[in-house]
Every structure is written in C-alpha cells, then in structure tokens.
Design a protein around this motif. Structure first.
Motif, mmCIF file in Angstrom:
data_model
loop_
_atom_site.group_PDB
_atom_site.id
_atom_site.type_symbol
_atom_site.label_atom_id
_atom_site.label_comp_id
_atom_site.label_asym_id
_atom_site.label_seq_id
_atom_site.Cartn_x
_atom_site.Cartn_y
_atom_site.Cartn_z
ATOM 1 N N UNK A 16 5.514 8.449 10.374
ATOM 2 C CA UNK A 16 5.745 7.257 11.197
ATOM 3 C C UNK A 16 4.688 6.196 10.905
ATOM 4 N N UNK A 17 3.420 6.660 10.779
ATOM 5 C CA UNK A 17 2.325 5.722 10.515
ATOM 6 C C UNK A 17 2.529 4.978 9.204
ATOM 7 N N UNK A 18 2.845 5.716 8.139
ATOM 8 C CA UNK A 18 2.879 5.049 6.838
ATOM 9 C C UNK A 18 4.211 4.354 6.582
ATOM 10 N N UNK A 19 5.277 4.807 7.244
ATOM 11 C CA UNK A 19 6.590 4.217 6.942
ATOM 12 C C UNK A 19 7.099 3.289 8.029
ATOM 13 N N UNK A 20 6.372 3.170 9.146
ATOM 14 C CA UNK A 20 6.853 2.248 10.170
ATOM 15 C C UNK A 20 5.738 1.372 10.735
ATOM 16 N N UNK A 21 4.733 2.005 11.309
ATOM 17 C CA UNK A 21 3.672 1.202 11.913
ATOM 18 C C UNK A 21 2.348 1.896 11.768
ATOM 19 N N UNK A 22 1.367 1.293 11.138
ATOM 20 C CA UNK A 22 1.337 -0.041 10.543
ATOM 21 C C UNK A 22 2.163 -0.189 9.273
ATOM 22 N N UNK A 23 2.615 0.910 8.676
ATOM 23 C CA UNK A 23 3.587 0.760 7.607
ATOM 24 C C UNK A 23 3.028 0.607 6.208
ATOM 25 N N UNK A 24 1.904 1.208 5.932
ATOM 26 C CA UNK A 24 1.425 1.290 4.553
ATOM 27 C C UNK A 24 0.495 2.487 4.488
ATOM 28 N N UNK A 25 0.209 2.926 3.288
ATOM 29 C CA UNK A 25 -0.659 4.091 3.166
ATOM 30 C C UNK A 25 -2.076 3.635 2.803
ATOM 31 N N UNK A 26 -3.039 3.905 3.673
ATOM 32 C CA UNK A 26 -4.446 3.714 3.332
ATOM 33 C C UNK A 26 -5.200 4.923 3.861
ATOM 34 N N UNK A 27 -6.421 5.078 3.391
ATOM 35 C CA UNK A 27 -7.174 6.262 3.803
ATOM 36 C C UNK A 27 -7.646 6.159 5.250
ATOM 37 N N UNK A 28 -7.567 4.964 5.822
ATOM 38 C CA UNK A 28 -8.032 4.819 7.200
ATOM 39 C C UNK A 28 -6.873 4.805 8.181
ATOM 40 N N UNK A 29 -5.720 5.294 7.761
ATOM 41 C CA UNK A 29 -4.524 5.084 8.561
ATOM 42 C C UNK A 29 -4.559 5.830 9.897
#
Lengths: 315, 362
Positions: A218-231
């Motif tokens: 959900x985090x990477x594909x919706x909100x905030x919607x990108x992959x970072x190491x601080x997600x």
C-alpha cells in the motif's frame, strides 16, 4: 492552493484525508501482529516484512507493467509482496520457536535482515516510476479539489477493513479461530486437545507477516506511492503497541489504525496551512501517542485485559 | 549435569569440553553465516572469496584500515552496553539509537554553551552532558517498566523515533546554524574543544572511552555485589525480591548506566567526528550496538572484540560498493544473516554430545 482558500477549515479536512490515506499500513500491520500475538508469539520483524512488501510490490509492478498491463501489474505486485512477507514470516516462525531463542530478539534480527534485503534488492527501483493502484473517487460531487482528494479511497484500505471484520469472525466463530486462541492462551491445554502448537503458530506468524507486507505494498503503490528506503518510518514497529491498544481485538485494530493515521496526518496538515513551527515535533505524534497509550493501559500488577496467556512467557 | 551428580571437584581436568561450548557454538554460527553470505554474493554475481578478501583488506588489512575500523568500533562498544547491562537483569532494551542521539545533542548544546572555558573542562562537561542525557533517556524506560509495567522493548524502540524527531526539531530550530546549508545542522563546536587523537593517528579518544566503559561494566557485572544482584534478578526475579533486593532501585540504576553509555557514544560521535549535531548522528550505530550485544552474548568484555569485528565490517561497506558493484545495503544483509544464525546457535546448546564431559574418575 484550495486548502489555503478553505483557511483553517482545511486543517480538519486535511487530517481526515490524511487519516483515510495513511491508516491502511497501520491497519494491515496491526491485524498481522494481532494474529501473531493471538497465537502466543511476538513478531517485531513486521517492520522488515513491511519494507520487503513495499519493495517487492513496487518492483513487480514496474517490471510487469508491459506484459501484464498497468491495471493488473500493481495487483500482481501486491500478491508478490504478500508472498515475500510469507517467506520472512516463515524464517521468524522457525527461529522464534526454537528452544532458548527469544522471539523479541529474532524480531530485531528480522528487522535488520528484512530491511537489508529490501534495500539491497530495491536499489534499482528507487528512480523508475511504477504503475500505481487505482482509487475510488467518492468526492466527485464536489468541485473542491481538497474535498475530492480527501474522499479518495483505496480498495486496499477497504480490503483491510473487510479483513478486520473477517478476522473478528474467525476468532469468535470458527474452529480454527478457537485453535489459535487455545494455542495462545494455554499451549498445554491446546496440546491436550491434540492441536500442534508449532504448526498453528507457524501458520499464524506467516499469515501475519503476509498481511504486514500488504501494508507495505500500500505504501509503495498508493500512498505515498513510490519506493524509497525511508518509506516506512517505523509503522511495522508500532504494530506491537497498536495491538496492545486494541486489546488483541481485530475490530479495535481498525480504530487504532484510524487514530494513528490521524496522528500522523496532523503535522503535514498544519504545514499545508503554513504552520511551519514545531513541524518535526508533530512528526513524533504517533510515537508519543503510542507511548502515552502504553503508559495508560499498562499496569505493574495485573496483565492486560485481553492479552493471550502465553504471550511473553516463552512457553 | 555431570557436576551435580559427581562428588569429584568441578576443577577436574575433564571439564574442558563443556567450556568449549560457549566459544565454539558462536564461532560456528559466524562461520556458517560467512558461508551463507558467500552464497548470497555468488548469486549476486560477485566472487565470494574476492568479497571476503576486500572486506578483510578494508577492515584489518593495513594500519590505515585498522584506524577506520577502530574509529567505528568505539561507538559500537558504548552503544552495545546499552543493551548488555539491562539484559543481565532480564530487560530487553533496544533504545540505543535514541539514547545515542540524545547524548550527542546534549553534548553539542553543552559544547556551545560552555565553549569559552578551557578545552579540557569543555570536553569533560560535554561527556557529562552526553552521559546524563542518555542515562535519563533510558532510565525513563526503566522507570516505566518498573512502576507502570510498560514493556521496555517497545517503549525504548518508540523513544528512538521521538529522540530523532527532537533532534531534528532542535537542529532545525533553536540550535540551527543558518550558514550550514547542506542539511539542517546545529552550530559547530569549537575545533579546540574536539576530542583528541591517539598518538598522531586518526583514532580518537572515543576508543579509550569504549574499552574502559566495557571493562568497568565487566567488573561491575562479574565481580561486585551490585553485579551479583543484577544477575540474580535476571535469573529469577521472585527469588531476588525474596532475598531483599530492591528491584526498583536496581532497575533505575542499571537503565541509567546503560543509557549513559549510549549517550557517551553520541558525545564521542559529535566531539570526535562530526563537530556538530545533525542527522548524520543517527546512522545506525545504536542498532548495530544491539547486534554486538547479542553476538557477545551480553558479555561486556566480549563486546570489545565483537565491536571491533563489526566495526571492520561497517568500514568495508563502501569498498563493496566500489570494487564489487554491490549496493551499500549488502552490509546490512550480512549483519542480518549473522544475527539470525547467532540466535539460532542459542538453541543448539546441549544438543551435541561432543561438549558433554565424561563423568570424572572414569
């Protein structure tokens, strides 16, 4: 811009919007942790599952977008994320059930291992843009973009809400739910009922880690919607406290998730109307809230209401 | 087992096998993790032997790399004590990173406030500030545990995030140096008030702090009445209460000491490396300190050795990136594998006949 036009009314609206957007990861990790703890073990490593889920969902969505199409690819990502969580859960289940091995320590190790793997495998996916999960636009009746943004709902959040009700029903009304509760409350009694304690726990831990990984997706594909190491910023870790707050009840996990999603949204909401001071302190709100709740609900003399009997006893 | 049934004195020469167990098992686990990590590297397309060669050269291969390693080992030693000391009385505390950050920020604040005093005094006051700030930070965890029954693992973990937010608040606001542009940072402490170097090397005095703190902790735990009480509580809290140990006071004292070590690590980082407080203070020494504590099996003397080992691995991180094209997270994967296998090795105690001593007098 329109948030400014709404003035201070923009703040509660932004908090509601932030709550609806930001609660889902809390919901999934707390449901995962709830299931795990109901069986009598703790999994701090859900933070690792969350990160691994976020990374693998994003990577799969990006890699399959041309073959599976931009509609299917993100959902494929969600599925793969779940299985990545399942694998990490399997490692935790195996190690945490060895004699003389502390489940909390295994959890810490799984955070390091899980986040290490996620950062390692996710390195090439920090730049590219992957197709995102769709949203239900419930605010189309309004011409105000702030309201429309606030009423965007992710299907994954709805899935989480359904899961909370399903899990509630599972514990209350099914035979398997009874097994899980028996294993978590009194392993000796469960053994007397000819239930395999290690098997039930392994399944619960793996399923719990599966759910947590969905929260990551959900985090990477919706909100905030990108992959970072601080997600993740520790959402997986807060799961343990959330479950205490929810008194090991899946429906109250829902409540807890909304509360924490809301707490997380206060800082950005204030920033959006130009309140910059103490921005970082507002970022600490979910953690302070968690700690405050733990202080209020704990007691040195009695165990907590609803707590599974075998939790933390090493049995 | 054999000693309880045998009337012969336990110093009989046949006991060597069981004393090997706590040395060989962790060693075996380390070896196994080297093999697994080697396979990992092979899958990633790097030659494992070349990778280990680079790690060795970057960590221990030359005097230059030794200096890098020892610089990183210093905060690790101090941070590991934050987990080791409470663990001896049965508390799992993982708030090392938060205590380190608070110690570092307090040390900088003190260094700025008292900056015009003689350097030796300033350094002393900065160390004191780090010790007190870190100590109080973790003592709060101990107090919550004792008086409210709050789970110490989770509360200390949450406090890591609160500490980092507090630091960001301070270096982004009240302590902010507007002329430092790359990231929000505090004003810098005076060059003269920085921690000195050892005999013309790049190794700073933090290493001495670390080794001395570990030795004091070792003596405290193994050789004093206080340490005995701590171990009694760890072994059986009910018995401890029955023999009249004031568990509450002991909890507060030990958690204060634990936090003060991590706080001192923060002071060492700002006073010897960064010179100011900013987000580089939180680069994970606290979390790696937990790993050191577990690999050292909660023994402060062993923590010195393990911190140097892990310091070497951390020092080799950038080499892996440069010469083997492996991402910097590779080091994290390695740490995770080591940690998991060390934990697994705990369950192997008593499973091998090799470590069982034969009955004396056979």
């Amino acid at each position: 811009m329109t948030t400014e036009a709404l003035g201070w009314w923009g703040v509660p609206l932004a908090v509601v919007a932030g709550t609806l957007r930001g609660s889902a990861p809390f919901l999934f990790v707390s449901l995962g942790e709830c299931l795990t703890e109901k069986s009598g073990k703790i999994n701090l490593g859900l933070e690792g599952s969350l990160l691994m889920g976020a990374m693998s969902a994003y990577a799969i969505s990006f890699l399959t977008q041309n073959t599976a199409g931009t509609i299917v690819a993100p959902w494929l990502g969600v599925l793969v994320a779940g299985f990545a969580g399942l694998v990490l859960g399997g490692i935790h289940a195996f190690l945490a059930q060895q004699p003389r091995v502390n489940d909390v320590a295994v959890g810490i190790a799984m955070i390091i291992f899980g986040s290490g793997m996620a950062f390692y495998l996710g390195k090439p996916f920090i730049q590219p843009v992957a197709p995102q999960l769709p949203a239900f636009e419930l605010g189309n009746w309004s011409s105000n973009p702030a309201i429309r943004a606030a009423l965007k709902l992710s299907p994954l959040l709805l899935l989480g809400i359904l899961l909370a009700f399903a899990m509630h029903w599972f514990f209350r009304a099914t035979r398997w739910g009874l097994f899980v509760r028996a294993v978590g409350d009194n392993p000796d009694a469960a053994r007397a009922m000819a239930i395999s304690v290690p098997k039930v726990r392994a399944l619960c831990i793996m399923a719990g880690s599966f759910f947590a990984a969905l929260g990551g997706a959900y985090l990477s594909l919706y909100y905030p919607g990108s992959w970072t190491e601080r997600i993740s910023s520790g959402q997986g870790l807060m799961a343990v406290a959330l479950v205490i707050f929810a008194k090991w009840n899946p429906l109250q996990c829902l409540l807890a998730a909304f509360l924490f999603g809301g707490a997380q949204a206060i800082g950005p909401a204030l920033q959006s109307v130009g309140v910059q001071s103490n921005y970082y302190l507002w970022n600490a709100a979910p953690y302070v809230l968690t700690l405050g709740i733990m202080i209020l609900t704990s007691s040195p003399r009695r165990t907590l209401a609803g707590m599974p009997g075998a939790l933390g006893t090493g049995k | 087992m054999a000693t309880t049934t045998s009337p012969v004195s336990p110093s009989a020469p046949l006991r060597w096998r069981s004393s090997l167990e706590p040395i060989l098992l962790p060693f075996g686990a380390l070896l196994a993790s080297l093999v697994i990590f080697g396979l990992f590297c092979a899958v990633a397309g790097a030659n494992p032997f070349a990778v280990y060669g680079s790690i060795y050269r970057a960590a221990f291969g030359s005097w230059f790399s030794w200096q890098n390693t020892l610089q990183r080992a210093a905060p690790l030693m101090l941070a590991s004590l934050c987990t080791i000391l409470p663990a001896r009385m049965g508390l799992v505390i993982i708030g090392n990173e938060g205590a380190l950050v608070m110690g570092g920020v307090a040390a900088v604040a003190m260094g700025l406030w008292a900056g015009s005093l003689p350097p030796a005094v300033v350094v002393f006051l900065m160390a004191l500030a780090g010790i007190v700030a870190g100590g109080l930070w973790i003592m709060a965890v101990g107090a919550l545990r004792h008086y409210r029954g709050v789970n110490e693992t989770i509360s200390s973990l949450l406090m890591n995030y609160i500490a980092i937010a507090l630091m960001n608040h301070l270096v982004g606001g009240p302590l902010r140096d507007p002329s430092f542009l790359s990231k929000p940072s505090s004003f810098a402490i005076d060059e003269a008030n920085m921690l000195g170097r050892l005999f013309g090397t790049r190794i700073h005095f933090g290493l001495v702090y670390g080794i001395v703190a570990c030795l004091i902790a070792y003596i405290l735990i193994q050789r004093t009445t206080l340490g005995f009480s701590v171990r009694t509580v760890g072994g059986n809290p009910k018995v401890a209460r029955m023999v009249g140990i004031a568990v509450g006071k002991l909890t507060l004292l030990i958690t204060f000491l634990a936090g003060s070590c991590a706080g001192l690590a923060g002071m060492v980082e700002v006073a010897a490396v960064h010179g100011r407080a900013n987000e580089s203070l939180s680069v994970g020494y606290g979390y790696s300190g937990i790993l050191v504590a577990f690999i050292a099996r909660q023994n402060p003397a062993a923590a010195v050795v393990m911190a140097i080992l892990l310091g070497g691995i951390l020092a080799s991180g950038s080499i892996l990136q440069r010469s083997h094209n492996l991402p910097d997270a590779t080091v994290l994967v390695f740490q995770g594998i080591v940690f998991l296998l060390i934990l697994y090795s705990e369950s192997l105690y008593g499973r091998f006949d090799f470590f069982r001593d034969r009955e004396a007098g056979e």
